[in-house]
Structures are given as C-alpha cells and as structure tokens.
Design a protein around this motif. Structure first.
Motif, PDB file in Angstrom:
ATOM      1  N   HIS A 105     -30.739 -26.675  -4.814  1.00  0.00           N
ATOM      2  CA  HIS A 105     -30.077 -25.713  -3.924  1.00  0.00           C
ATOM      3  C   HIS A 105     -29.928 -26.300  -2.520  1.00  0.00           C
ATOM      4  N   ALA A 106     -30.957 -26.982  -2.045  1.00  0.00           N
ATOM      5  CA  ALA A 106     -30.897 -27.601  -0.719  1.00  0.00           C
ATOM      6  C   ALA A 106     -29.807 -28.666  -0.687  1.00  0.00           C
ATOM      7  N   ARG A 107     -29.718 -29.448  -1.757  1.00  0.00           N
ATOM      8  CA  ARG A 107     -28.693 -30.492  -1.835  1.00  0.00           C
ATOM      9  C   ARG A 107     -27.304 -29.870  -1.824  1.00  0.00           C
ATOM     10  N   MET A 108     -27.138 -28.763  -2.546  1.00  0.00           N
ATOM     11  CA  MET A 108     -25.841 -28.094  -2.577  1.00  0.00           C
ATOM     12  C   MET A 108     -25.493 -27.546  -1.191  1.00  0.00           C
ATOM     13  N   ALA A 109     -26.488 -26.987  -0.491  1.00  0.00           N
ATOM     14  CA  ALA A 109     -26.245 -26.476   0.860  1.00  0.00           C
ATOM     15  C   ALA A 109     -25.866 -27.617   1.797  1.00  0.00           C
TER      16      ALA A 109
END
Length: 136
Positions: A105-109
């Motif tokens: 999720h952090a990577r996607m953000a």
C-alpha cells in the motif's frame, strides 16, 4: 520565468527524492516478500513435521493406553503444546502477510504521489514554454 524555473527545479528534486524513496520501498517490499516466502516454507515444513509428530503421538497413545493411563496424559500435553506452537507460527505468518500488504500500500501511495509530481512538472514545463513563446 525564474520563479517557474526555480519551481521546476524544486519539483524535479522532490521527484528525484520520491523516486529514490519509491525504489527503497520497493526493495523493502521485495525483501519482505522473500522473508514471508521463507517463513511460509519454514512454517509448512514445521507444520508437516508436527503433523507427522502428532500422528506418531496418536499411534503411540493407543499403545500406551493399553499399558497405562499416566503415560497417555503426557502425550496429550505434548500434543497440546505442539498445537499451541503451530497457532503461534500461524500468527507470525499472518503478521508478515499484514506487513507485506502495508508495504505494498505504501508503494502504491508513493507511485501515485510520483505520478502527481510528474504531472505537476509537465504542467509547469508547459506553462514555461508558453510563457517563453509569448515573450519571444
């Protein structure tokens, strides 16, 4: 014009830092996934061994019940201990899966932020070109 050029430089630096952070995050996710795979393999091997152990314990229990009830109680306790250990390992696997999901999720953000910055840089560059064309 110099303010817009300065803004572009700031946006480029921010974009560069964001890309660097994204790459670090991506490497962290890859490492976390490998840890998860490794832990899952270890868990599966341990679980297989415990299932074999439990099956052996159950077979031994039947023999021991014929010889005496005291020994059977010891094996029951061991079986419960192994089941509790398996439950702890399942909790660890679930935790690692959760951490991997958080990293994803952090990577996607980070990727969304990077795309937004790229759009901003493109807009500022377009505005600068239009202003340069007008000022000739």
């Amino acid at each position: 014009v110099s303010a817009k050029v300065s803004t572009i430089d700031v946006l480029r630096e921010t974009l560069s830092q964001t890309e660097s952070q994204y790459q670090k995050t991506e490497r962290g996710v890859v490492q976390l996934r490998e840890q998860l795979r490794s832990s899952t393999r270890a868990f599966d091997a341990l679980l297989d061994g415990m299932q074999e152990s439990v099956a052996g314990v159950e077979g031994d229990l039947e023999e021991e019940q014929a010889a005496g009830q005291g020994r059977a109680a010891e094996w029951s306790t061991e079986k419960a201990r192994l089941a509790a250990q398996a439950a702890l390992l399942e909790t660890d696997v679930a935790r690692l899966e959760g951490e991997a999901a958080e990293q994803c999720h952090a990577r996607m953000a980070d990727r969304e932020e990077l795309e937004g910055l790229q759009g901003s840089v493109a807009g500022v560059a377009r505005d600068l070109k239009e202003e340069q064309a007008r000022s000739g």
